[in-house]
Design an enzyme around this catalytic site. Structure first.
Site, short mmCIF file in Angstrom:
data_model
loop_
_atom_site.label_atom_id
_atom_site.label_comp_id
_atom_site.label_asym_id
_atom_site.label_seq_id
_atom_site.Cartn_x
_atom_site.Cartn_y
_atom_site.Cartn_z
N GLU A 138 -35.49 31.04 -50.81
CA GLU A 138 -33.81 29.91 -50.28
C GLU A 138 -33.67 28.73 -51.47
O GLU A 138 -32.71 28.80 -51.16
CB GLU A 138 -33.89 30.15 -48.24
CG GLU A 138 -32.53 29.85 -47.99
CD GLU A 138 -33.09 29.33 -46.59
OE1 GLU A 138 -33.76 29.16 -46.03
OE2 GLU A 138 -31.61 28.82 -45.52
N ASP B 137 -25.71 22.71 -45.58
CA ASP B 137 -25.72 22.29 -43.50
C ASP B 137 -25.85 20.69 -43.29
O ASP B 137 -25.42 20.63 -42.85
CB ASP B 137 -26.31 23.55 -43.33
CG ASP B 137 -25.28 24.52 -43.10
OD1 ASP B 137 -24.10 24.69 -43.65
OD2 ASP B 137 -25.69 25.60 -43.04
C1 9WN Z 1 -26.00 28.38 -41.04
C2 9WN Z 1 -27.63 32.06 -44.56
C3 9WN Z 1 -26.98 30.67 -44.21
C4 9WN Z 1 -26.30 30.03 -45.60
C5 9WN Z 1 -25.81 28.65 -45.54
C6 9WN Z 1 -27.58 27.97 -44.66
C7 9WN Z 1 -27.96 28.48 -44.08
C8 9WN Z 1 -27.87 28.83 -41.57
C9 9WN Z 1 -28.91 27.88 -40.57
O1 9WN Z 1 -28.67 30.15 -43.80
O2 9WN Z 1 -27.26 28.03 -43.00
O3 9WN Z 1 -25.62 28.92 -40.86
O4 9WN Z 1 -28.73 28.64 -39.55
O5 9WN Z 1 -29.43 27.28 -41.59
O6 9WN Z 1 -27.17 27.01 -44.89
O7 9WN Z 1 -25.51 28.14 -46.85
O8 9WN Z 1 -25.34 30.01 -45.20
O9 9WN Z 1 -28.31 32.50 -45.46
#
Ligand code: 9WN
Length: 433
Positions: free
Chosen positions: A399, A168
């Site tokens: 994570e 992201d």
């Molecule tokens: C937005 C859930 C998700 C992952 C993504 C990661 C993070 C979210 C955030 O968490 O993204 O989708 O709020 O930062 O980057 O890869 O799916 O674990």
């Protein structure tokens, strides 16, 4: 201390709610698309019923046009921003009437997840029967991608938001932020109440994220309008590699089922995509695959762990794979680094502590391990596997993790959310490999 695989199972069981898993408590309280798929691979090793339910719940939120959203808001909690009231999936005429969700998607892992479940299963007949009940929905999802997300009919699909990439806040998106000037939004961040702000994106980056969604909402999430107007429109090598890998899995599974009605269409998409991927996304000078900015018609020439992910989907020739692995080891594989940093450690944009700007992520490592093994790079594959086990053993099921070995002395080099589901799920799979 309990064995690592038992601890991983506990994480997964604790994060499993009513028919679906959350990525981790507090920070991510809903169901996420690619998380769900990867989590099912972990469950398949010790609780096939949960693995099946995970995928069923995900597919239950599919829209009439085959689209699968990136977050499904099963509960009403306001501990995550932006929530359902910002995303407003109801604006799209074909969105799910049953679930509130986002109007964006995530890397389509479901096809290869079903094949992994079949590989892992000890009761192949039962698992194949299960697959028969869900596979057409995954096909519909691929049909959506190939027909709605490829405006120039190239064989490569676009993503219209950094949250669709899964990676992201990769520094690659900085180039796109430079082309935009979004308004300053007023909102209350929730992520930084759970996690150190130094490990998360900045407020100004969030302004960009929200603005792209607002543009899509103005047009009721119409794919055509998004393709025409979104300031973020990118062909991402990780996203497309995952689609290609899943597409191959659909071909394999339909053949196993003896149902050939969709195989020819799948093969057509497959051949076209693999060719376009190799023709357009390989950067000879860098020696690996890169992103392409479709809005501004220019290649984004950076190395990231996504640059090597096509190994997992069997996309490069053996010769290209050799060059990729050489680059990976030279730039990412030094003695002082754990494999594999999410962004080029030799770049000035590299940040080993911050989200997708440098830390090691377990899902990318898992794909790299499988890809390297497939191409016969057994020793390097083994290093990726051992590095993955070691960083989890030292720090816990975080994570993401610092890529610098020197930071791992006192077990505090795990960042973001803790007891994170896919870190646990994919570790279970690696330990069984
Ligand atoms: C937005 C859930 C998700 C992952 C993504 C990661 C993070 C979210 C955030 O968490 O993204 O989708 O709020 O930062 O980057 O890869 O799916 O674990």
């Amino acid at each position: 201390m309990k064995a690592l695989h038992e601890r991983a199972q506990t994480v997964l069981n604790n994060n499993f709610k009513e028919g679906f898993s959350i990525p981790c408590a507090k920070l991510y309280p809903f169901q996420w698309f690619w998380d769900s798929g990867l989590i099912a691979i972990g469950f398949a090793h010790f609780d096939m019923q949960k693995a099946e339910q995970e995928i069923e719940t995900l597919l239950d939120a599919q829209w009439e046009n085959g689209f699968i959203p990136h977050i499904i808001f099963h509960t009403d909690t306001d501990t995550y921003f932006p929530g359902p009231d910002f995303h407003r999936s109801d604006l799209h005429p074909q969105s799910s009437k049953k679930y509130k969700s986002t109007g964006m998607t995530q890397p389509p892992v479901t096809g290869f997840v079903l094949e992994e479940m079949y590989r892992i299963s000890k009761d192949k007949v039962a698992t194949l029967k299960y697959i028969e009940t869900v596979i057409d929905k995954v096909y519909d999802n691929h049909n959506y991608f190939f027909t709605k997300r490829d405006p120039q009919n190239e064989g490569l699909v676009y993503i219209y938001h950094n949250w669709e990439s899964g990676t992201d806040n990769s520094p690659i998106w900085d180039d796109i932020w430079d082309t935009m000037d979004p308004p300053e939004y007023t909102f209350e961040r929730r992520d930084t109440t759970h996690v150190d702000a130094a490990e998360r994106p900045s407020k100004r980056e969030y302004d960009h994220y929200l603005y792209i969604i607002d543009i899509a909402k103005e047009h009721n999430y119409s794919d055509e309008k998004i393709a025409e107007l979104s300031p973020f429109l990118v062909q991402d090598p990780l996203f497309n590699a995952i689609l290609i890998k899943s597409n191959q899995s659909l071909i394999n599974l339909y053949e196993l089922l003896g149902d050939y009605s969709k195989v020819e269409q799948l093969k057509q998409w497959q051949n076209k995509s693999v060719k376009a991927f190799n023709d357009k996304l390989f950067d000879e000078e860098l020696g690996a695959y890169i992103h392409y900015d479709l809005r501004n018609e220019k290649p984004l020439r950076y190395l990231s762990s996504s640059s090597f992910a096509p190994l997992y989907a069997n996309i490069p020739s053996k010769e290209r794979a050799d060059s990729m692995v050489k680059v990976m080891m030279e730039k990412f594989g030094g003695d002082q680094q754990y494999l594999c940093a999410s962004f080029d450690p030799t770049s000035e944009r590299f940040n080993p502590k911050k989200y997708w700007r440098g830390p090691v992520w377990i899902n990318l490592n898992w794909m790299l391990f499988k890809g390297l093994k497939q191409y016969g790079f057994s020793e390097i594959a083994e290093r990726v596997k051992q590095d993955t086990i070691e960083i989890i053993e030292k720090n816990g099921f975080y994570e993401y993790f610092d890529s610098r070995k020197e930071m791992h002395k006192d077990g505090t080099a795990g960042y973001g959310g803790n007891d994170f589901s896919w870190s646990a799920a994919l570790l279970v799979d690696l330990l069984n490999d």
